[in-house]
Design a protein around this motif. Sequence first.
Motif, mmCIF file in Angstrom:
data_model
loop_
_atom_site.group_PDB
_atom_site.id
_atom_site.type_symbol
_atom_site.label_atom_id
_atom_site.label_comp_id
_atom_site.label_asym_id
_atom_site.label_seq_id
_atom_site.Cartn_x
_atom_site.Cartn_y
_atom_site.Cartn_z
ATOM 1 N N ALA A 196 41.614 47.117 31.863
ATOM 2 C CA ALA A 196 41.278 46.322 33.044
ATOM 3 C C ALA A 196 39.992 45.545 32.819
ATOM 4 C CB ALA A 196 41.145 47.233 34.253
ATOM 5 N N VAL A 197 39.013 46.207 32.234
ATOM 6 C CA VAL A 197 37.722 45.541 32.022
ATOM 7 C C VAL A 197 37.850 44.441 30.978
ATOM 8 C CG1 VAL A 197 35.415 45.903 31.090
ATOM 9 C CG2 VAL A 197 36.283 47.419 32.848
ATOM 10 N N GLN A 198 38.685 44.681 29.985
ATOM 11 C CA GLN A 198 38.880 43.637 28.973
ATOM 12 C C GLN A 198 39.460 42.387 29.617
ATOM 13 O OE1 GLN A 198 42.019 44.269 26.106
ATOM 14 N NE2 GLN A 198 40.615 43.838 24.441
ATOM 15 N N ARG A 199 40.481 42.608 30.478
ATOM 16 C CA ARG A 199 41.082 41.451 31.152
ATOM 17 C C ARG A 199 40.087 40.816 32.112
ATOM 18 N NH1 ARG A 199 45.672 44.684 30.811
ATOM 19 N NH2 ARG A 199 45.251 45.703 32.790
ATOM 20 N N TYR A 200 39.304 41.663 32.750
ATOM 21 C CA TYR A 200 38.302 41.147 33.690
ATOM 22 C C TYR A 200 37.303 40.244 32.970
ATOM 23 C CZ TYR A 200 34.088 41.308 36.626
ATOM 24 O OH TYR A 200 32.981 40.975 37.343
ATOM 25 N N ASN A 201 36.903 40.668 31.776
ATOM 26 C CA ASN A 201 35.920 39.867 31.054
ATOM 27 C C ASN A 201 36.479 38.532 30.597
ATOM 28 O OD1 ASN A 201 33.758 41.640 31.274
ATOM 29 N ND2 ASN A 201 34.412 42.851 29.509
ATOM 30 N N GLN A 202 37.816 38.472 30.467
ATOM 31 C CA GLN A 202 38.425 37.194 30.121
ATOM 32 C C GLN A 202 38.611 36.299 31.335
ATOM 33 O OE1 GLN A 202 42.098 38.322 28.420
ATOM 34 N NE2 GLN A 202 41.242 38.855 26.430
ATOM 35 N N ILE B 101 25.885 34.955 37.470
ATOM 36 C CA ILE B 101 26.166 34.706 38.884
ATOM 37 C C ILE B 101 26.371 36.057 39.554
ATOM 38 C CG2 ILE B 101 27.785 33.675 40.495
ATOM 39 C CD1 ILE B 101 28.320 31.530 38.436
ATOM 40 N N GLN B 102 25.388 36.480 40.318
ATOM 41 C CA GLN B 102 25.407 37.822 40.880
ATOM 42 C C GLN B 102 26.500 38.031 41.917
ATOM 43 O OE1 GLN B 102 23.659 40.686 40.037
ATOM 44 N NE2 GLN B 102 23.431 39.329 38.293
ATOM 45 N N GLU B 103 26.870 36.964 42.631
ATOM 46 C CA GLU B 103 27.861 37.162 43.697
ATOM 47 C C GLU B 103 29.278 37.300 43.181
ATOM 48 O OE1 GLU B 103 25.480 34.906 43.866
ATOM 49 O OE2 GLU B 103 24.865 34.459 45.905
ATOM 50 N N SER B 104 29.460 37.048 41.891
ATOM 51 C CA SER B 104 30.819 37.157 41.363
ATOM 52 C C SER B 104 31.306 38.592 41.491
ATOM 53 C CB SER B 104 30.825 36.730 39.895
ATOM 54 O OG SER B 104 32.122 36.787 39.389
ATOM 55 N N ALA B 105 32.565 38.741 41.744
ATOM 56 C CA ALA B 105 33.098 40.061 42.052
ATOM 57 C C ALA B 105 33.017 40.995 40.859
ATOM 58 C CB ALA B 105 34.547 39.924 42.510
ATOM 59 N N VAL B 106 32.522 42.197 41.126
ATOM 60 C CA VAL B 106 32.591 43.271 40.137
ATOM 61 C C VAL B 106 33.556 44.324 40.666
ATOM 62 C CG1 VAL B 106 30.320 42.923 39.153
ATOM 63 C CG2 VAL B 106 30.565 44.372 41.170
ATOM 64 N N CYS B 107 33.763 45.349 39.871
ATOM 65 C CA CYS B 107 34.786 46.345 40.201
ATOM 66 C C CYS B 107 34.656 46.857 41.636
ATOM 67 C CB CYS B 107 34.697 47.534 39.247
ATOM 68 S SG CYS B 107 34.569 47.076 37.533
ATOM 69 N N THR B 108 33.439 47.215 42.001
ATOM 70 C CA THR B 108 33.268 47.852 43.305
ATOM 71 C C THR B 108 33.439 46.882 44.458
ATOM 72 O OG1 THR B 108 30.914 47.520 43.017
ATOM 73 C CG2 THR B 108 31.775 49.704 42.517
ATOM 74 N N ASP B 109 33.343 45.584 44.211
ATOM 75 C CA ASP B 109 33.515 44.635 45.314
ATOM 76 C C ASP B 109 34.925 44.664 45.845
ATOM 77 O OD1 ASP B 109 31.286 42.325 43.741
ATOM 78 O OD2 ASP B 109 30.937 43.582 45.493
ATOM 79 N N CYS B 110 35.883 44.868 44.962
ATOM 80 C CA CYS B 110 37.271 44.885 45.414
ATOM 81 C C CYS B 110 37.777 46.307 45.621
ATOM 82 C CB CYS B 110 38.162 44.164 44.411
ATOM 83 S SG CYS B 110 37.746 42.428 44.239
ATOM 84 N N CYS C 257 47.248 36.865 47.611
ATOM 85 C CA CYS C 257 46.389 36.259 46.598
ATOM 86 C C CYS C 257 46.812 36.661 45.184
ATOM 87 C CB CYS C 257 44.937 36.665 46.808
ATOM 88 S SG CYS C 257 44.370 36.456 48.502
ATOM 89 N N VAL C 258 47.050 37.957 44.969
ATOM 90 C CA VAL C 258 47.286 38.398 43.598
ATOM 91 C C VAL C 258 48.689 38.061 43.121
ATOM 92 C CG1 VAL C 258 45.669 40.279 43.942
ATOM 93 C CG2 VAL C 258 48.092 40.748 44.054
ATOM 94 N N SER C 259 49.590 37.742 44.046
ATOM 95 C CA SER C 259 50.933 37.376 43.597
ATOM 96 C C SER C 259 50.880 36.168 42.695
ATOM 97 C CB SER C 259 51.832 37.052 44.791
ATOM 98 O OG SER C 259 51.732 38.019 45.778
ATOM 99 N N CYS C 260 50.019 35.234 43.016
ATOM 100 C CA CYS C 260 49.948 34.008 42.226
ATOM 101 C C CYS C 260 48.784 34.044 41.247
ATOM 102 C CB CYS C 260 49.792 32.799 43.147
ATOM 103 S SG CYS C 260 51.100 32.679 44.350
ATOM 104 N N HIS C 261 47.647 34.576 41.707
ATOM 105 C CA HIS C 261 46.449 34.498 40.886
ATOM 106 C C HIS C 261 46.278 35.684 39.961
ATOM 107 C CE1 HIS C 261 44.758 30.992 42.945
ATOM 108 N NE2 HIS C 261 45.246 31.503 44.054
ATOM 109 N N LYS C 262 47.109 36.696 40.112
ATOM 110 C CA LYS C 262 46.949 37.944 39.368
ATOM 111 C C LYS C 262 45.628 38.581 39.753
ATOM 112 C CE LYS C 262 50.697 37.078 37.036
ATOM 113 N NZ LYS C 262 51.594 36.742 38.123
ATOM 114 N N TYR C 263 45.242 39.679 39.116
ATOM 115 C CA TYR C 263 44.040 40.323 39.618
ATOM 116 C C TYR C 263 42.874 40.392 38.651
ATOM 117 C CZ TYR C 263 47.591 43.815 38.370
ATOM 118 O OH TYR C 263 48.621 44.473 37.800
ATOM 119 N N HIS C 264 42.944 41.088 37.558
ATOM 120 C CA HIS C 264 41.743 41.218 36.733
ATOM 121 C C HIS C 264 41.477 39.962 35.923
ATOM 122 C CE1 HIS C 264 42.645 45.709 37.163
ATOM 123 N NE2 HIS C 264 41.626 45.409 37.946
#
Lengths: 311, 426
Positions: free
Chosen positions: B231-237, B248-257, B324-331
């Motif tokens: 998950a983190v690998q995909r998140y970093n991509q 950018i501090q406001e960008s979502a991290v794991c705990t935000d979602c 949202c995730v149906s089209c945009h996917k998640y990580h």
Amino acid sequence: MTDRDDELKKPARKGSKRKSPISEELREMIRLELREEVRKELISEIESGLRHQRQLEEQIASGVYPPAPHLASGRLLSRVLVPGKVYERFSRNQRIQHLLLLISFTILAVTGFALMIPGDLEETTSRNLQWLFDLRGLLHRLAAIVLISTSLYHVFYLFFSTRGFHELLCMMPRLREDFKLFIGTMKYYIGRADTPPRCGRFTYGEKFEYWALVWGTIIMTVTGLALWSASHWSKFILDLCQIIHRYEAILAVLAVFFWHVYAVHLRPDVFPMSRVWWDGTMSDEELKEEHYLEWKAHRQREQAVEGRPTE
Amino acid sequence: MTALPRTLTVPLITSLLLSLCIPAAGQDNELCLECHGEEDITGILDGKERSMFIDQKTFSESVHADMPCTGCHIDLEDVDDYPHNEQLQKAFCGNCHDQETEQFAASIHGDYLPAGVSRHKIRCSDCHGTHDIYSSQDRRAKSFHCNIPKTCSQCHSSIGGTEWQDARLRKAYDYYAKSIHGKAVLQWELTLAATCVDCHGFHDIRPYADPKSHVNRRSIVETCGRCHVGAVQRYNQGIHGKAFAEGIQESAVCTDCHTEHGVRSPLDRGSHVYVTSIVSTCSRCHADKEIVAKYGISVETVSTYQHSYHGIGQKYGSMVIANCVSCHKYHDIKPAGDPSSSINPDNLRETCGQPRCHVGATKEFVRGKTHSPVTSGQRRVVNVVRVAYIFLIALSLSGMFLHNVLDLRSRFRRSGKAESEPEGES
């Protein structure tokens, strides 16, 4: 080939004595049989004609005037609220069509406008009303199928049944005459004329309503089917169809309320509800007032029938 | 009590034995256990009367079984006078465990106390126990993997921590127990799932705001990534990961979602990433006017979705309609310009034509901007039609209304006139 056939082929000359292949007795038998058959046919025809006339007289006597020119649809009607002469305005077939239209239109309007309920995101996502959303969609599509089928049957009815075709001809807008009737009615409303103008079977208002319904149904059907089969169309077309579907629906529902509901529910002379859609009858007075020309034609026809000699 | 006073007997025998044998650690303990091996022995500790009973069996199975009592209770080393002084120093673990003690002292549970917080400092024994310290591999240990949450819950739960103001500190265990990690550890006793110390650390726990904390916003992705590698690998991509890496501090991290202690499986109805909760989770930033304005994200994203058919269905709680995730996917959410993005125009047919969605979507279907309102400037024709309809409705409805008002008026006038006139022929 025998001699007999050759003889038959020869043209028979007048007065020529020719030996006939059919014997005299046979000919007499054939003649008698034919006479008998023809006699039977004639009798049955006369009897049916008489029966028909008797039926007509019975209908006139019982106070049900069949609409012109179609005479056989004057069936016994379910309920007559106002005693006295009544006129059959809506046949049973037409009443069923109208009922189907009424039910499907109502369901479509309710399930359609359910999508326009405003609501906050937070307060609604916790509720699991998916079943309601799916039910709404199902009912809307089912009612649409009912409406489309009724409309198709109606077209069939208009062109392939006598009464339907006659009513279609009456319903055709005649711009000059209808405009004159409209102006005449307006003059009457504002007091410039003493009596309302004389309308035929359908007033300008009814014609307007009918053709608006036709127009609206076509539009809603086309756009609705496009939205239903969304995957095949571009976003531009879908956006266009969505806007048209929404606003045409608003127009239709408001028109039904402001025009049709007034005419059949809220008008003082039919309040609380006109019975025409239910038992198809319209009283003689109402006919005379609303559709004078139709009433007059009926009177004349009735008098013509009464004047016919009976057996 | 025997006839001879203890004060004489015990040291006498002990010194005799000691003089005869090589002093062994166990023998010292025998001396202590003569009193402390009795079940009813009590003493005053921290102002309260407590049991001073030491279970020999338990102690002999603990990691410190080979230690003499005086190894920890060092102020009793040279004491001959029994019963000894009741006010003893607390056992100092740092004599042997110096590294851990140093680390601990710098952590929030040690000397590092935020200003204004008044509570007793935590001691090693609060988490590890006293005479029952087992190896961490031992299931009986307070520091065994599956026992750790209970250990921490002594303070960090609504039962034990009623004086906390911060709900996270007070209810951490409560949330955790219902979470997927909590269920795995507490119910199913899996040693792979995360416990408190897997994320927070153990001796070096620092407050959330401290940049050196493992759960600080800057470090949380790495912390979660220790287990959730994919998950983190995909998140970093994805765009959130890349933006965060850029600072950018406001960008979502794991705990935000996913939230923190109460992380649940996406299939759990209480999860913030459950099917029907996704839109509100994403909206926390994507509908926030300040964040949207600051980073140039589209303002209309959430509102256009909410007004669309998908949004209406989602509002009703539909579980199959697009969110949202149906089209945009998640990580690995990527912007449309990225060729590998699920919303790249070349990939849209696949995205929209997902198995439970618009199967068989044509190229025409996916053309055009998705999150645009129906009457945006691009689609002037649609807007023209809309305006035309509004005119038509207004015109025809007012005409109808006027006509019927006049009709009503004339009927009333007519009936009024009819009453005043004699009845004529109908």
